[in-house]
Motif scaffolding. Structure first.
Motif, short mmCIF file in Angstrom:
data_model
loop_
_atom_site.label_atom_id
_atom_site.label_comp_id
_atom_site.label_asym_id
_atom_site.label_seq_id
_atom_site.Cartn_x
_atom_site.Cartn_y
_atom_site.Cartn_z
N TRP A 115 0.83 -1.21 0.00
CA TRP A 115 0.00 0.00 0.00
C TRP A 115 0.86 1.26 0.00
CZ3 TRP A 115 -4.55 -1.00 -1.58
CH2 TRP A 115 -5.19 -2.19 -1.24
N ASP A 116 1.95 1.20 0.77
CA ASP A 116 2.83 2.36 0.85
C ASP A 116 3.47 2.65 -0.51
OD1 ASP A 116 4.06 4.40 2.32
OD2 ASP A 116 5.93 3.25 2.31
N ARG A 171 0.88 4.11 -2.85
CA ARG A 171 0.57 5.51 -2.47
C ARG A 171 1.70 6.44 -2.94
NH1 ARG A 171 2.47 8.31 1.13
NH2 ARG A 171 3.33 6.57 2.32
N GLN A 172 2.94 6.00 -2.70
CA GLN A 172 4.06 6.86 -3.12
C GLN A 172 4.07 7.05 -4.63
OE1 GLN A 172 8.01 6.61 -1.46
NE2 GLN A 172 7.37 5.05 -0.01
N LYS A 179 1.52 6.97 -6.62
CA LYS A 179 0.41 7.84 -7.00
C LYS A 179 0.72 9.30 -6.64
CE LYS A 179 -3.19 4.33 -7.07
NZ LYS A 179 -4.28 4.66 -8.00
N GLU A 180 1.37 9.51 -5.49
CA GLU A 180 1.72 10.89 -5.12
C GLU A 180 2.69 11.49 -6.12
OE1 GLU A 180 0.94 10.51 -0.31
OE2 GLU A 180 3.01 10.57 -1.05
N LYS A 191 -7.34 10.97 -6.68
CA LYS A 191 -7.28 10.15 -5.46
C LYS A 191 -5.94 9.41 -5.40
CE LYS A 191 -12.20 9.44 -4.80
NZ LYS A 191 -13.29 8.47 -4.68
N VAL A 192 -5.03 9.94 -4.61
CA VAL A 192 -3.70 9.33 -4.55
C VAL A 192 -3.53 8.53 -3.24
CG1 VAL A 192 -2.62 10.97 -6.11
CG2 VAL A 192 -2.70 11.48 -3.66
N ASP A 193 -4.65 8.27 -2.56
CA ASP A 193 -4.58 7.57 -1.28
C ASP A 193 -5.00 6.10 -1.40
OD1 ASP A 193 -7.21 7.88 -1.91
OD2 ASP A 193 -7.83 8.76 0.00
N ASN A 194 -4.92 5.55 -2.58
CA ASN A 194 -5.30 4.15 -2.85
C ASN A 194 -6.81 3.91 -2.79
OD1 ASN A 194 -2.70 3.17 -3.28
ND2 ASN A 194 -2.34 2.91 -1.09
N SER A 195 -7.61 4.97 -2.82
CA SER A 195 -9.05 4.75 -2.76
C SER A 195 -9.64 4.57 -4.17
CB SER A 195 -9.75 5.90 -2.02
OG SER A 195 -9.47 7.11 -2.68
#
Ligand SMILES: Cc1cc2nc3c(=O)[nH]c(=O)nc-3n(C[C@H](O)[C@H](O)[C@H](O)COP(=O)(O)OP(=O)(O)OC[C@H]3O[C@@H](n4cnc5c(N)ncnc54)[C@H](O)[C@@H]3O)c2cc1C
Length: 414
Positions: free
Chosen positions: A53-54, A57-58, A60-61, A132-136
């Motif tokens: 997940w980390d 997320r990275q 996507k950010e 949405k860059v928080d994995n949602s």
């Protein structure tokens, strides 16, 4: 090891892109992939505190999920050459993460090209995906079915239009909604954690597999369910699993393609996916070559380093030759097929087949060079061999892709 880029026209920005993506792949993706590869239970890859997940997320950010999204919708706006540089480095770090972030964008990428009802899917799919860059919001590409793997990709071969052979996921129009029923197989990359699927399905049975459609399906709709995470040999950091559809009612605007344009859309999808695989597995080929080269400079046999033996030198040269050829082919193909529409899919197939074969052959030869240590879990080359092995089947088996390309070659010359 830094490689010499034979393209002397790369700009400072492109060289910086290569460096920064390589740094991320080296420091973040590769260690995470090695950690996830060791998990005995594939379900644990998606545990709440998993490094998976980390990493996502990275990425996507950093905007890595938007490589193929047009810049007017907030995509990175990379040129085909830059996209190639990007995918080679991500593939070098981890083929599993490369595929995961690659298929992530499929629903939004296809929605961004939707000709009809475009505004709705832009608002409901493309914009949220970018933002949405928080994995949602996680995407997947669902085409393979338990009873139809290669069949789904053999555009132009005789059985593709046989009404007796139809897909297992069907869509029927009921007023303003499409009703979906059926199952996609456990090979769907990101299937277990995806929130949205780019779903390839059957609409017109009388046309056989050619009577298909392509829809974006939000996977929180009633009637959607998922299978367990697949336990497999390579790319273990990539979660895969089944998706089931039981009378799922999909609003009409989510259907992007219908039978009249299905074959063209499938062909274009294969062209994009196969060209991307070519770039990613150039990275895997390079990673395997580097492992072999480094090891040959520390292991002593017969009183001298392995790299001092002529037979080993010849093997190293053969590996180097394949890496450079893979990059030359896959860059040229990505450049051509991402600039011209419609793409010439047989070249994307050439890229995928050549580069995945090269990655596998190099990893296999590298394991040999490592001797017994090559099959030990202690050494990274063992993982690279398993990862590369899976790629010969992923995105279409290399044999079946070759059949499709050969058919195009024959027809073209008639
Ligand atoms: C790591 C990985 C990731 C994947 N990711 C996805 C994904 O994201 N989404 C998705 O939908 N699918 C995905 N797939 C599935 C993949 O696309 C299929 O596995 C592939 O198309 C082959 O289908 P199959 O496994 O059903 O094999 P089959 O189609 O059953 O083929 C079995 C064997 O028969 C051969 N064969 C088949 N047809 C013919 C023919 N006409 N002539 C001669 N030989 C033939 C094939 O070459 C193969 O060797 C993935 C697979 C892998 C391994």
């Amino acid at each position: 090891m830094e490689y010499l880029d034979l393209n002397m026209e790369l700009t400072d920005e492109q060289l910086d892109l290569k460096k920064s993506v390589n740094k991320f792949a080296r420091e973040v993706l590769r260690p995470a992939a090695m950690e996830l590869d060791k998990l005995a239970n594939p379900e644990d890859v998606l545990k709440k505190d998993s490094v998976y997940w980390d990493c996502m997320r990275q990425m996507k950010e950093l905007g890595y999920h938007t490589v193929y999204i047009p810049d007017n919708y907030g995509g990175l706006g990379l040129s085909p050459l830059e996209a190639h540089i990007f995918w080679e480095e991500i593939g070098w770090g981890s083929s599993g993460f490369a595929v995961s972030i690659g298929v992530d964008c499929f629903p939004a990428f296809f929605a961004s090209m939707a000709p009809d009802d475009g505004d709705k899917v832009i608002e409901e799919v493309v914009k949220p995906f970018v933002e949405k860059v928080d994995n949602s919001f996680i995407g997947c590409w669902a085409i393979t079915e338990p009873n139809h793997g290669s069949d789904q990709l053999t555009i132009g071969l005789p059985w593709f239009k046989d009404p007796k052979i139809t897909g297992q996921v069907s869509a029927r129009l009921d007023g303003d909604v499409w009703v979906l029923n059926g199952q996609k197989s456990s090979w769907v990359s990101n299937g277990p954690q995806a929130t949205h699927a780019l779903l390839f399905l059957n609409i017109e049975k009388s046309m056989g597999l050619a009577g298909g459609g392509v829809a974006v399906v939000p996977l929180d709709l009633p009637g959607v369910s998922k299978g367990k995470c697949l336990d497999k040999m390579g790319q273990r950091e990539l979660p895969q699993g089944e998706i089931y559809f039981d009378h799922v009612r999909l609003p009409k605007h989510f259907m992007l393609t219908q039978p009249d344009t299905y074959e063209a859309m499938l062909d274009a999808t294969l062209a994009i996916a196969n060209a991307t695989m070519g770039a990613m597995f150039t990275g895997v080929a390079r990673a395997a070559f580097e492992e072999a080269l480094d090891y040959s400079k520390v292991r002593v046999q017969g009183g001298k380093l392995l790299c001092e033996h002529q037979l080993v030198q010849k093997k190293l040269f053969d590996m180097f030759q394949k890496v450079e050829t893979a990059r030359a082919i896959s860059r040229a193909v990505m450049n051509y097929n991402f600039t011209n529409f419609p793409p010439v899919t047989r070249y994307s197939i050439l890229s995928k087949v050549y580069c995945t074969n090269a990655a596998f052959e190099i990893a296999n030869e590298a394991v040999q060079l490592f001797g017994g240590y090559g099959v030990s879990k202690e050494y990274y080359i063992e993982k690279l061999l398993r990862d590369a092995r899976a790629s010969l089947i992923e995105d279409g088996s290399n044999e079946v892709l070759a059949l499709t390309a050969a058919r195009a070659l024959i027809e073209e010359s008639e």
